[in-house]
Scaffold this active site. Structure first.
Site, PDB file in Angstrom:
ATOM      1  N   HIS A  78       0.833  -1.338   0.011  1.00 20.74           N
ATOM      2  CA  HIS A  78       0.068  -0.043   0.004  1.00 20.74           C
ATOM      3  C   HIS A  78       0.832   1.302  -0.129  1.00 20.74           C
ATOM      4  CE1 HIS A  78       1.076   0.046   4.159  1.00 20.74           C
ATOM      5  NE2 HIS A  78       0.604   1.401   4.446  1.00 20.74           N
ATOM      6  N   HIS A  93       1.573   6.718  -0.943  1.00 14.46           N
ATOM      7  CA  HIS A  93       0.786   5.896   0.369  1.00 14.46           C
ATOM      8  C   HIS A  93      -0.597   5.942  -0.291  1.00 14.46           C
ATOM      9  CE1 HIS A  93      -1.334   4.865   3.806  1.00 14.46           C
ATOM     10  NE2 HIS A  93      -0.202   4.520   4.278  1.00 14.46           N
TER      11      HIS A  93
END
Length: 181
Positions: A78, A93
């Site tokens: 992620h 992110h």
């Protein structure tokens, strides 16, 4: 009369606030570029992780925002860092609290240590799954190793509006202002 209307329209159009002499960072994902202060997570909105922008994604591929090396990829895919050839670290992110999905919805394409060019694919996303299961898909893009000026204003130029991954320049950084930490 027409001249006045044109001038008024020009003020309504969002112009890029980029320094053409600075180091350019490209969109790592297609979507709408928004201020980092609009991210629904204090770590990003208060610039604790670094300064930058965020993107409300419309595409399913995260690409390299700079020429450099993939220096970190979280196990859950992620979040990752690409370090530019000049040492600037770009942290991407995807989403908010997406670590809680334990990697579901993310497929790694690039590996740690891999040389990349702007636009090279890094992570493939199941955007439909992530939109249904993540707290938010807003994707912060921050520079983690540039200091903020003492007056609280960053050294960056920003673009706000629609961006195409690997094509649209979304940030510029003043040349020669890299932190030597």
């Amino acid at each position: 009369m027409a001249f006045n209307i044109i001038n008024k329209l020009k003020h309504l159009i969002k112009e890029p606030k980029l320094d053409s002499n600075g180091f350019m960072i490209y969109a790592p994902i297609s979507g709408e570029v928004i201020p980092i202060t609009d991210v629904p997570d204090v770590v990003f909105s208060e610039k604790i992780a670094g300064d930058g922008v965020a993107i409300k994604p419309t595409s399913s591929t995260i690409v390299a925002p700079v020429d450099g090396v993939v220096t970190h990829i979280f196990e859950t895919n992620h979040c990752l860092v690409v370090t530019a050839d000049n040492g600037i670290e770009v942290l991407i992110h995807f989403g908010i609290d997406t670590v809680e999905l334990q990697g579901k919805g993310f497929t790694r394409v690039a590996e740690k240590g891999q040389q990349v060019k702007v636009g090279d694919p890094l992570i493939e996303l199941d955007l439909e799954f992530l939109e249904s299961n993540a707290k938010s898909t807003i994707t912060p893009i921050v520079i983690s190793n540039i200091e903020v000026k003492k007056d609280g204003k960053s050294q960056f130029g920003y673009y706000e509006g629609s961006a195409v991954a690997g094509v649209t320049q979304i940030m510029s950084i003043g040349i020669g202002e890299k932190s030597e930490s």
